[in-house]
Scaffold this motif. Sequence first.
Motif, PDB file in Angstrom:
ATOM      1  N   LEU A 353       0.803  -1.231   0.000  1.00 32.96           N
ATOM      2  CA  LEU A 353       0.000   0.000   0.000  1.00 32.96           C
ATOM      3  C   LEU A 353       0.838   1.285   0.000  1.00 32.96           C
ATOM      4  CD1 LEU A 353      -3.109  -0.746   2.243  1.00 32.96           C
ATOM      5  CD2 LEU A 353      -3.130   0.118  -0.111  1.00 32.96           C
ATOM      6  N   PRO A 354       1.896   1.378   0.814  1.00 34.29           N
ATOM      7  CA  PRO A 354       2.685   2.620   0.788  1.00 34.29           C
ATOM      8  C   PRO A 354       3.250   2.929  -0.604  1.00 34.29           C
ATOM      9  CG  PRO A 354       3.214   1.334   2.744  1.00 34.29           C
ATOM     10  CD  PRO A 354       2.355   0.460   1.880  1.00 34.29           C
ATOM     11  N   GLN A 355       3.703   1.900  -1.326  1.00 36.86           N
ATOM     12  CA  GLN A 355       4.213   2.110  -2.680  1.00 36.86           C
ATOM     13  C   GLN A 355       3.095   2.577  -3.613  1.00 36.86           C
ATOM     14  OE1 GLN A 355       6.148  -2.147  -1.987  1.00 36.86           O
ATOM     15  NE2 GLN A 355       6.462  -1.454  -4.076  1.00 36.86           N
ATOM     16  N   TRP A 356       1.908   1.984  -3.453  1.00 37.85           N
ATOM     17  CA  TRP A 356       0.777   2.381  -4.294  1.00 37.85           C
ATOM     18  C   TRP A 356       0.468   3.862  -4.100  1.00 37.85           C
ATOM     19  CZ3 TRP A 356      -3.526  -1.890  -3.397  1.00 37.85           C
ATOM     20  CH2 TRP A 356      -2.998  -3.145  -3.730  1.00 37.85           C
ATOM     21  N   ARG A 357       0.395   4.272  -2.849  1.00 36.41           N
ATOM     22  CA  ARG A 357       0.025   5.664  -2.551  1.00 36.41           C
ATOM     23  C   ARG A 357       1.093   6.634  -3.077  1.00 36.41           C
ATOM     24  NH1 ARG A 357      -4.034   7.218   0.062  1.00 36.41           N
ATOM     25  NH2 ARG A 357      -5.472   5.785   1.105  1.00 36.41           N
ATOM     26  N   GLU A 358       2.327   6.243  -2.945  1.00 35.33           N
ATOM     27  CA  GLU A 358       3.401   7.107  -3.445  1.00 35.33           C
ATOM     28  C   GLU A 358       3.294   7.242  -4.963  1.00 35.33           C
ATOM     29  OE1 GLU A 358       8.313   7.425  -3.447  1.00 35.33           O
ATOM     30  OE2 GLU A 358       7.308   5.688  -2.548  1.00 35.33           O
ATOM     31  N   PHE A 359       3.076   6.138  -5.670  1.00 34.34           N
ATOM     32  CA  PHE A 359       2.968   6.175  -7.129  1.00 34.34           C
ATOM     33  C   PHE A 359       1.774   7.018  -7.573  1.00 34.34           C
ATOM     34  CE2 PHE A 359       1.194   4.412 -11.087  1.00 34.34           C
ATOM     35  CZ  PHE A 359       2.276   4.535 -11.937  1.00 34.34           C
ATOM     36  N   LEU A 360       0.666   6.903  -6.847  1.00 31.21           N
ATOM     37  CA  LEU A 360      -0.561   7.596  -7.232  1.00 31.21           C
ATOM     38  C   LEU A 360      -0.630   9.021  -6.682  1.00 31.21           C
ATOM     39  CD1 LEU A 360      -3.031   4.628  -6.648  1.00 31.21           C
ATOM     40  CD2 LEU A 360      -2.218   5.494  -8.865  1.00 31.21           C
TER      41      LEU A 360
END
Length: 362
Positions: A353-360
Motif C-alpha cells: 500500500l505505501p508504494q501504491w500511494r506514493e505512485f498515485l
Amino acid sequence: MESSGVASAAEGVVSRARLLLPPALGGAGNPAGAEPLTSTEMSLIVRQRMRAESGELHRAATADIAPNVCDTALIIEGGGMRDSYSAGAVVALLEQNINFADVYGISAGSSHAVDYLSRDPLRVKQSFVDVAMMPGFRSTASLLLRRGYFNAEYLYEGIAEEMAGSNSEFSFDWNTFVANRANVHIDAFDATDGTTVTWSKSDMPTLRDLMLRVRASSTMPLFMPRIEIDGHRFADGGLGRDWGLQLHSAQRDGYERFFIVRSRPRGFRMKQPTSTARRAVTRALHSDPLVAQRTLDRWEPYNALCDEVDELERRGRACVFYADDVSASSLTTNLARLQANYQRGYLQAQRELPQWREFLGL
C-alpha cells in the motif's frame, strides 16, 4: 432469494454494529475489548442502510466515490479462479478509497472491474471465493454434456438477477455502479468474425446487459459455453487484440500511467504450445477455428506484453501488483484453497500500500 444462514449472519453483523459503530452512526462507540468490524461486515452494514433509507441517503453515500485518480488507468488481468488472489488487491483499493476514473478488465478481470465500480469489497471476494459454495457452481457431468465446467449463465446474470435488491452478499449494487462517474472497459473476442469488441458503461444500460457482457468476456474456451449477443458468438476477452491485459486500450484512450493488477507472479511467461498440444487444441475446438488459432497463437504476443509492462514499471510509468504467492489455478474450486489464496493476496496488498500511494500521489 436468501438462505436463513445468510439472514442470520446479517442479523449478527447488525447486532455487533450497534456496539461498535460510533454514536453518530447509532452505535455504542466500540466498548473496550470488542473486536473491530471487518471490511466485509462494514460492506454489509452499508448495503443494508442504503437499501433501508431514502434515495437521498443513497446519493449522500455515493457522493464520495468521485474519481480521485484521473491520470492513471486501472488495468485488471483475468485468470479464472486465480483472480481470488487479485481480489485481495481490489479489496485493498476499495478500503483505501482509491477511485480510478477508468477501469479496464478482461475475462475474470471484468468481474473485478464492475464490482470495483459498485464499491463493494464484499462482492469482490465472494465472487472468487465463497461462490464455490453455490449449488451447481461447477460440474464435470455438465462439461461432458458440452454445457461447460462452470454453470456460467447462473454465475453471472442468474445470481445478479436472483439476488437483486436483497441483502445477500452476492447481490450487485447496480445503483452505486450507475452513480459512480468512473467508466469501465470490457473486451470480448468475437468468435464469429475474429474481431475484438469493447463495451463501456453506455453499452450496458441494464443489469442484465452488464452481466451478459461480463460473462462474454469471461467465456473460457472448452470450459464455458459460447454466449451469443446480437447475433455474434463471443469467447474469452483474453483472445482479443489486447491478449488479456488492456494496456494498449488504455494507451489508445490517452493514458501514459498505469496501475496494473496481475494474476500471475513476476517473471511469468507462457510457453509455446508443443505439437501435441496444438493437435489437441485444434481437435477440441474444431467447431471454432478462430478461437483455436488465437488460443495457440496467444503465447507470443502475451509474453511481449509482459515485457512491455516490465519496461513501463522500470521507467516509473506503471505500478504493478504481481500475484507472487498465488496457489490457485484458473479452475480451482476448493473453498479452503480459494480462501487461502485470497488471504495471501490481501496481505501482499497491505504490504504494498505505501508504494501504491506514493505512485498515485495520494
